[in-house]
Scaffold this active site. Structure first.
Site, PDB file in Angstrom:
ATOM      1  N   ASP A   7       0.420  -1.505   0.166  1.00  0.00           N
ATOM      2  CA  ASP A   7       0.625   0.183  -0.258  1.00  0.00           C
ATOM      3  C   ASP A   7       0.861   0.878  -0.234  1.00  0.00           C
ATOM      4  O   ASP A   7       2.300   1.252   0.405  1.00  0.00           O
ATOM      5  CB  ASP A   7      -0.759  -0.289   0.999  1.00  0.00           C
ATOM      6  CG  ASP A   7      -1.834   1.318   1.534  1.00  0.00           C
ATOM      7  OD1 ASP A   7      -2.359   1.498   0.019  1.00  0.00           O
ATOM      8  OD2 ASP A   7      -1.549   1.331   2.341  1.00  0.00           O
ATOM      9  N   ASP A   9       0.163   5.228   0.766  1.00  0.00           N
ATOM     10  CA  ASP A   9       0.006   6.118   2.049  1.00  0.00           C
ATOM     11  C   ASP A   9      -0.137   5.559   3.167  1.00  0.00           C
ATOM     12  O   ASP A   9      -1.010   4.392   3.730  1.00  0.00           O
ATOM     13  CB  ASP A   9      -1.162   6.740   1.862  1.00  0.00           C
ATOM     14  CG  ASP A   9      -1.626   7.840   0.724  1.00  0.00           C
ATOM     15  OD1 ASP A   9      -0.717   7.837  -0.354  1.00  0.00           O
ATOM     16  OD2 ASP A   9      -2.564   8.272   0.071  1.00  0.00           O
ATOM     17  N   ASN A  51      -5.458   2.864  -3.627  1.00  0.00           N
ATOM     18  CA  ASN A  51      -6.567   3.760  -3.244  1.00  0.00           C
ATOM     19  C   ASN A  51      -6.556   5.735  -3.312  1.00  0.00           C
ATOM     20  O   ASN A  51      -6.139   5.476  -2.637  1.00  0.00           O
ATOM     21  CB  ASN A  51      -7.616   2.928  -2.446  1.00  0.00           C
ATOM     22  CG  ASN A  51      -8.103   1.476  -2.308  1.00  0.00           C
ATOM     23  OD1 ASN A  51      -8.265   1.432  -2.987  1.00  0.00           O
ATOM     24  ND2 ASN A  51      -8.749   1.626  -1.414  1.00  0.00           N
ATOM     25  N   CYS A  97     -17.025  -0.130  -7.870  1.00  0.00           N
ATOM     26  CA  CYS A  97     -16.011  -0.607  -8.859  1.00  0.00           C
ATOM     27  C   CYS A  97     -15.323  -1.795  -8.353  1.00  0.00           C
ATOM     28  O   CYS A  97     -15.406  -2.157  -7.658  1.00  0.00           O
ATOM     29  CB  CYS A  97     -14.832   0.043  -8.723  1.00  0.00           C
ATOM     30  SG  CYS A  97     -13.845   0.931  -7.811  1.00  0.00           S
ATOM     31  N   ARG A 100     -11.482  -1.037  -6.285  1.00  0.00           N
ATOM     32  CA  ARG A 100     -11.187  -0.774  -5.113  1.00  0.00           C
ATOM     33  C   ARG A 100     -11.062  -0.979  -3.348  1.00  0.00           C
ATOM     34  O   ARG A 100     -12.415  -2.418  -3.177  1.00  0.00           O
ATOM     35  CB  ARG A 100     -11.979   1.207  -4.648  1.00  0.00           C
ATOM     36  CG  ARG A 100     -11.911   1.378  -3.278  1.00  0.00           C
ATOM     37  CD  ARG A 100     -13.025   2.698  -3.520  1.00  0.00           C
ATOM     38  NE  ARG A 100     -13.002   3.345  -1.836  1.00  0.00           N
ATOM     39  CZ  ARG A 100     -11.832   4.226  -1.898  1.00  0.00           C
ATOM     40  NH1 ARG A 100     -11.058   4.670  -2.192  1.00  0.00           N
ATOM     41  NH2 ARG A 100     -11.957   4.370  -0.200  1.00  0.00           N
ATOM     42  N   ASP A 126      -1.375  -0.801   6.152  1.00  0.00           N
ATOM     43  CA  ASP A 126      -1.714  -0.222   7.053  1.00  0.00           C
ATOM     44  C   ASP A 126      -3.003  -0.319   8.085  1.00  0.00           C
ATOM     45  O   ASP A 126      -3.444   0.635   8.763  1.00  0.00           O
ATOM     46  CB  ASP A 126      -1.290   1.108   7.475  1.00  0.00           C
ATOM     47  CG  ASP A 126      -2.057   2.862   6.590  1.00  0.00           C
ATOM     48  OD1 ASP A 126      -2.129   1.876   5.608  1.00  0.00           O
ATOM     49  OD2 ASP A 126      -2.173   3.353   6.950  1.00  0.00           O
ATOM     50  N   ARG A 129      -7.895  -2.789   4.872  1.00  0.00           N
ATOM     51  CA  ARG A 129      -9.281  -2.722   3.573  1.00  0.00           C
ATOM     52  C   ARG A 129      -7.861  -3.719   2.593  1.00  0.00           C
ATOM     53  O   ARG A 129      -8.183  -4.086   1.474  1.00  0.00           O
ATOM     54  CB  ARG A 129      -9.986  -1.708   2.889  1.00  0.00           C
ATOM     55  CG  ARG A 129      -8.909  -0.363   3.000  1.00  0.00           C
ATOM     56  CD  ARG A 129      -9.751   0.656   1.358  1.00  0.00           C
ATOM     57  NE  ARG A 129      -8.282   1.835   2.256  1.00  0.00           N
ATOM     58  CZ  ARG A 129      -8.764   2.935   2.808  1.00  0.00           C
ATOM     59  NH1 ARG A 129     -10.315   3.302   3.467  1.00  0.00           N
ATOM     60  NH2 ARG A 129      -7.868   3.713   2.567  1.00  0.00           N
TER      61      ARG A 129
END
Length: 181
Positions: A7, A9, A51, A97, A100, A126, A129
């Site tokens: 991931d 961010d 995302n 969608c 995501r 982190d 999801r």
């Protein structure tokens, strides 16, 4: 092929409640670029899956996103690492969608693009999801305590087999060590 999904961010760079909107706001977390270098030098392919609903919300445009990713690539390279690809979902949470996270669309796309089995993939994130996206295909969820990681851990209800590490560097050391068994 050894491939890890990261991931962005909260894992590679600092997260912001008001979104990372430009390359000036994109600030690497301590040791994250060194972790990417460690993985690259150990023969791992590093792919980012992120995302980016700020696009769909109109908070930034593709030029700004490309500038953020160019900075991330450049700094990873300067540290001795390489990011092989960046996959992103530009859609807002209510868009329905398939790409995501927590849906596994990006994980499946990455597996197909690189010719690997989705269940062989670790994903380091982190948030819940992130973990759910890889767990949905039988892959290895790895939680880091940076970004939203501590809050995610405190909430509990993590997917089975979730590994937890303080940061990306320690998670990278763990993955590299798994290959030494």
């Amino acid at each position: 092929m050894k491939l890890v999904i990261l991931d962005r961010d909260g894992v590679i760079n600092q997260d912001r409640d008001d979104f990372v909107k430009n390359s000036l706001e994109w600030v690497a977390l301590p040791r994250s670029l060194e972790a990417i270098a460690l993985l690259s030098q150990a023969g791992w392919h590093v792919v980012v899956a992120t995302n980016q609903s700020g696009l769909g919300r109109g908070l930034f445009d593709m030029h700004a996103l490309n500038a953020m990713h160019e900075k991330m690539h450049r700094l990873a390279h300067k540290a001795g690492g390489r990011i092989d690809a960046v996959f992103f979902c530009p859609h807002k949470p209510d868009s329905q969608c398939a790409c995501r996270k927590p849906l596994p669309g990006m994980v499946l796309d990455i597996a197909e693009r690189f010719g690997v089995r989705p269940e062989s993939l670790p994903l380091i994130g982190d948030s819940l999801r992130d973990l759910q996206a890889v767990a949905a295909v039988g892959g290895q969820p790895i939680l880091v305590r940076t970004g939203k990681g501590d809050a995610t851990l405190a909430k509990g209800d993590l997917p089975p087999r979730t590994q937890v590490f303080d940061d990306l560097f320690i998670a990278a050391e763990y993955l590299i060590g798994q290959g030494d068994d």
